[in-house]
Design a protein around this motif. Structure first.
Motif, PDB file in Angstrom:
ATOM      1  N   MET A 178       0.835  -1.198   0.000  1.00 30.32           N
ATOM      2  CA  MET A 178       0.000   0.000   0.000  1.00 30.32           C
ATOM      3  C   MET A 178       0.873   1.252   0.000  1.00 30.32           C
ATOM      4  O   MET A 178       1.632   1.504   0.940  1.00 30.32           O
ATOM      5  N   THR A 179       0.777   2.040  -1.043  1.00 31.10           N
ATOM      6  CA  THR A 179       1.453   3.328  -1.112  1.00 31.10           C
ATOM      7  C   THR A 179       0.436   4.441  -0.874  1.00 31.10           C
ATOM      8  O   THR A 179      -0.767   4.188  -0.756  1.00 31.10           O
ATOM      9  N   VAL A 180       0.904   5.672  -0.816  1.00 28.42           N
ATOM     10  CA  VAL A 180      -0.016   6.800  -0.624  1.00 28.42           C
ATOM     11  C   VAL A 180      -0.939   6.978  -1.820  1.00 28.42           C
ATOM     12  O   VAL A 180      -1.948   7.690  -1.740  1.00 28.42           O
ATOM     13  N   SER A 181      -0.610   6.328  -2.926  1.00 24.44           N
ATOM     14  CA  SER A 181      -1.438   6.413  -4.130  1.00 24.44           C
ATOM     15  C   SER A 181      -2.247   5.142  -4.366  1.00 24.44           C
ATOM     16  O   SER A 181      -2.902   5.013  -5.395  1.00 24.44           O
ATOM     17  N   GLY A 182      -2.187   4.197  -3.409  1.00 19.72           N
ATOM     18  CA  GLY A 182      -2.904   2.935  -3.563  1.00 19.72           C
ATOM     19  C   GLY A 182      -1.947   1.763  -3.681  1.00 19.72           C
ATOM     20  O   GLY A 182      -0.725   1.911  -3.587  1.00 19.72           O
ATOM     21  N   PHE A 183      -2.527   0.578  -3.901  1.00 20.60           N
ATOM     22  CA  PHE A 183      -1.722  -0.633  -3.998  1.00 20.60           C
ATOM     23  C   PHE A 183      -0.797  -0.601  -5.216  1.00 20.60           C
ATOM     24  O   PHE A 183      -1.179  -0.134  -6.292  1.00 20.60           O
ATOM     25  N   VAL A 184       0.418  -1.128  -5.034  1.00 21.39           N
ATOM     26  CA  VAL A 184       1.296  -1.445  -6.151  1.00 21.39           C
ATOM     27  C   VAL A 184       1.766  -2.875  -5.966  1.00 21.39           C
ATOM     28  O   VAL A 184       1.811  -3.394  -4.848  1.00 21.39           O
ATOM     29  N   ASP A 185       2.112  -3.515  -7.068  1.00 18.56           N
ATOM     30  CA  ASP A 185       2.682  -4.846  -6.996  1.00 18.56           C
ATOM     31  C   ASP A 185       4.073  -4.745  -6.381  1.00 18.56           C
ATOM     32  O   ASP A 185       4.833  -3.824  -6.691  1.00 18.56           O
ATOM     33  N   ALA A 186       4.406  -5.679  -5.510  1.00 20.51           N
ATOM     34  CA  ALA A 186       5.704  -5.625  -4.825  1.00 20.51           C
ATOM     35  C   ALA A 186       6.866  -5.586  -5.810  1.00 20.51           C
ATOM     36  O   ALA A 186       7.898  -4.956  -5.535  1.00 20.51           O
ATOM     37  N   LYS A 187       6.718  -6.230  -6.953  1.00 18.19           N
ATOM     38  CA  LYS A 187       7.817  -6.246  -7.918  1.00 18.19           C
ATOM     39  C   LYS A 187       8.057  -4.876  -8.539  1.00 18.19           C
ATOM     40  O   LYS A 187       9.097  -4.645  -9.155  1.00 18.19           O
ATOM     41  N   GLU A 188       7.116  -3.954  -8.353  1.00 26.62           N
ATOM     42  CA  GLU A 188       7.286  -2.599  -8.877  1.00 26.62           C
ATOM     43  C   GLU A 188       8.052  -1.696  -7.913  1.00 26.62           C
ATOM     44  O   GLU A 188       8.366  -0.551  -8.248  1.00 26.62           O
ATOM     45  N   MET A 189       8.362  -2.200  -6.722  1.00 28.64           N
ATOM     46  CA  MET A 189       9.037  -1.346  -5.733  1.00 28.64           C
ATOM     47  C   MET A 189      10.470  -1.025  -6.131  1.00 28.64           C
ATOM     48  O   MET A 189      10.955   0.073  -5.903  1.00 28.64           O
ATOM     49  N   GLY A 190      11.174  -1.975  -6.716  1.00 26.37           N
ATOM     50  CA  GLY A 190      12.536  -1.728  -7.158  1.00 26.37           C
ATOM     51  C   GLY A 190      13.438  -1.323  -6.006  1.00 26.37           C
ATOM     52  O   GLY A 190      13.256  -1.733  -4.859  1.00 26.37           O
ATOM     53  N   VAL A 191      14.435  -0.477  -6.305  1.00 22.55           N
ATOM     54  CA  VAL A 191      15.330   0.034  -5.261  1.00 22.55           C
ATOM     55  C   VAL A 191      14.504   0.891  -4.304  1.00 22.55           C
ATOM     56  O   VAL A 191      13.810   1.819  -4.723  1.00 22.55           O
ATOM     57  N   THR A 192      14.583   0.565  -3.006  1.00 24.41           N
ATOM     58  CA  THR A 192      13.700   1.188  -2.014  1.00 24.41           C
ATOM     59  C   THR A 192      14.500   1.788  -0.864  1.00 24.41           C
ATOM     60  O   THR A 192      15.359   1.126  -0.287  1.00 24.41           O
ATOM     61  N   LEU A 193      14.209   3.047  -0.542  1.00 27.56           N
ATOM     62  CA  LEU A 193      14.728   3.685   0.668  1.00 27.56           C
ATOM     63  C   LEU A 193      13.711   3.425   1.769  1.00 27.56           C
ATOM     64  O   LEU A 193      12.578   3.912   1.705  1.00 27.56           O
ATOM     65  N   VAL A 194      14.104   2.639   2.783  1.00 26.50           N
ATOM     66  CA  VAL A 194      13.118   2.072   3.699  1.00 26.50           C
ATOM     67  C   VAL A 194      12.861   2.896   4.952  1.00 26.50           C
ATOM     68  O   VAL A 194      11.933   2.587   5.709  1.00 26.50           O
ATOM     69  N   HIS A 195      13.651   3.950   5.203  1.00 31.31           N
ATOM     70  CA  HIS A 195      13.435   4.722   6.435  1.00 31.31           C
ATOM     71  C   HIS A 195      13.873   6.166   6.192  1.00 31.31           C
ATOM     72  O   HIS A 195      15.007   6.548   6.460  1.00 31.31           O
ATOM     73  N   GLU A 196      12.941   6.968   5.688  1.00 33.93           N
ATOM     74  CA  GLU A 196      13.236   8.365   5.369  1.00 33.93           C
ATOM     75  C   GLU A 196      12.241   9.282   6.078  1.00 33.93           C
ATOM     76  O   GLU A 196      11.175   8.857   6.528  1.00 33.93           O
ATOM     77  N   HIS A 197      12.609  10.586   6.159  1.00 36.54           N
ATOM     78  CA  HIS A 197      11.742  11.597   6.760  1.00 36.54           C
ATOM     79  C   HIS A 197      11.772  12.823   5.849  1.00 36.54           C
ATOM     80  O   HIS A 197      12.740  13.584   5.857  1.00 36.54           O
ATOM     81  N   LEU A 198      10.713  13.005   5.075  1.00 33.36           N
ATOM     82  CA  LEU A 198      10.674  14.125   4.135  1.00 33.36           C
ATOM     83  C   LEU A 198      10.179  15.400   4.796  1.00 33.36           C
ATOM     84  O   LEU A 198      10.505  16.502   4.365  1.00 33.36           O
ATOM     85  N   PHE A 199       9.371  15.243   5.814  1.00 30.36           N
ATOM     86  CA  PHE A 199       8.861  16.405   6.542  1.00 30.36           C
ATOM     87  C   PHE A 199       8.527  15.942   7.949  1.00 30.36           C
ATOM     88  O   PHE A 199       7.923  14.887   8.136  1.00 30.36           O
ATOM     89  N   ALA A 200       8.923  16.696   8.974  1.00 32.53           N
ATOM     90  CA  ALA A 200       8.656  16.305  10.352  1.00 32.53           C
ATOM     91  C   ALA A 200       8.500  17.548  11.217  1.00 32.53           C
ATOM     92  O   ALA A 200       8.956  18.640  10.861  1.00 32.53           O
ATOM     93  N   ASP A 201       7.851  17.359  12.351  1.00 32.92           N
ATOM     94  CA  ASP A 201       7.718  18.404  13.368  1.00 32.92           C
ATOM     95  C   ASP A 201       8.271  17.811  14.664  1.00 32.92           C
ATOM     96  O   ASP A 201       7.633  16.970  15.294  1.00 32.92           O
ATOM     97  N   VAL A 202       9.464  18.208  15.038  1.00 28.80           N
ATOM     98  CA  VAL A 202      10.130  17.598  16.189  1.00 28.80           C
ATOM     99  C   VAL A 202       9.896  18.382  17.478  1.00 28.80           C
ATOM    100  O   VAL A 202      10.613  18.192  18.461  1.00 28.80           O
ATOM    101  N   ARG A 203       8.881  19.212  17.518  1.00 33.05           N
ATOM    102  CA  ARG A 203       8.453  19.804  18.779  1.00 33.05           C
ATOM    103  C   ARG A 203       7.742  18.744  19.607  1.00 33.05           C
ATOM    104  O   ARG A 203       7.225  17.761  19.078  1.00 33.05           O
TER     105      ARG A 203
END
Length: 212
Positions: free
Chosen positions: A43-68
């Motif tokens: 499940m992606t933010v755009s819906g289901f994708v087939d696992a084989k479509e994931m390819g090279v994956t960054l598994v732990h990222e933070h694009l935006f955060a509020d650390v307060r």
């Protein structure tokens, strides 16, 4: 309870939890048209994708955060999403050029998780992106909302399963991972409760559990 004993107990307790033993009421939520995903789908933010479509994956990222802290976060700060997209998108397009196909944004529920923004960044970059459900108890629980302490493990699981079934808040965007964070050392009761809630959620949804 220490972590080794807890992990050794998981196999024995998961079946008990799933069967409803010791629940004050059954874990009953309406089933969505698509419930537990088969192992071949993610499940992606755009819906289901087939696992084989994931390819090279960054598994732990933070694009935006509020650390307060949670208390500080009650004083809302206006966010210019367009500015965030303008700043972040070139980096995302660069990793696409380098061969990356999927990014997991692990920004937890209580650290400024922003599924709508992640969806916009996914659309702008062409990356598969995942967001999360769960709660964050690390950093001495300064990000923890009061409901975590007040809720039973069943209540927490219901909250997370509801996000899986119906989307996060009013976005319609569904999580692709259960994200937890602990303090380390002996496992206190509240952290054990969080783990067991994650087990219940996994039983109902098939979502992978990630924790640190």
């Amino acid at each position: 309870m220490n972590r080794r004993r807890f992990l050794h107990s998981i196999c024995a307790t998961t079946a008990v939890l799933a069967s409803g033993c010791k629940r004050s009421e059954p874990l009953a939520l309406p089933s969505p048209p698509e419930s537990t995903p088969p192992a071949s789908r993610v499940m992606t933010v755009s819906g289901f994708v087939d696992a084989k479509e994931m390819g090279v994956t960054l598994v732990h990222e933070h694009l935006f955060a509020d650390v307060r802290s949670y208390a500080q976060q009650q004083h809302k700060i206006a966010i210019d999403e367009n500015e965030v997209i303008e700043v972040v998108s070139p980096y995302l397009k660069r990793i696409v050029d380098l061969g990356c196909r999927t990014l997991v944004d692990c920004t937890a529920t209580d650290l400024g998780r922003h599924p709508r923004l992640i969806k916009r960044l996914a659309d702008a970059s062409g990356l598969n992106m995942l967001t999360v459900t769960g709660n964050y108890l690390a950093a001495d629980r300064i990000f923890m909302p009061p409901y975590v302490e007040e809720s039973s493990m069943e209540d927490l699981a219901r909250r997370w399963i509801r996000e899986w079934e119906h989307g996060i808040d009013d976005t319609g965007i569904r999580p692709g991972l259960i994200k937890l964070a602990m303090n380390g050392g002996p496992l206190p009761a509240i952290e054990e409760k969080l783990f067991r809630a994650a087990l219940l959620t996994h039983q109902e949804t098939g979502l992978v559990i990630g924790s640190h």
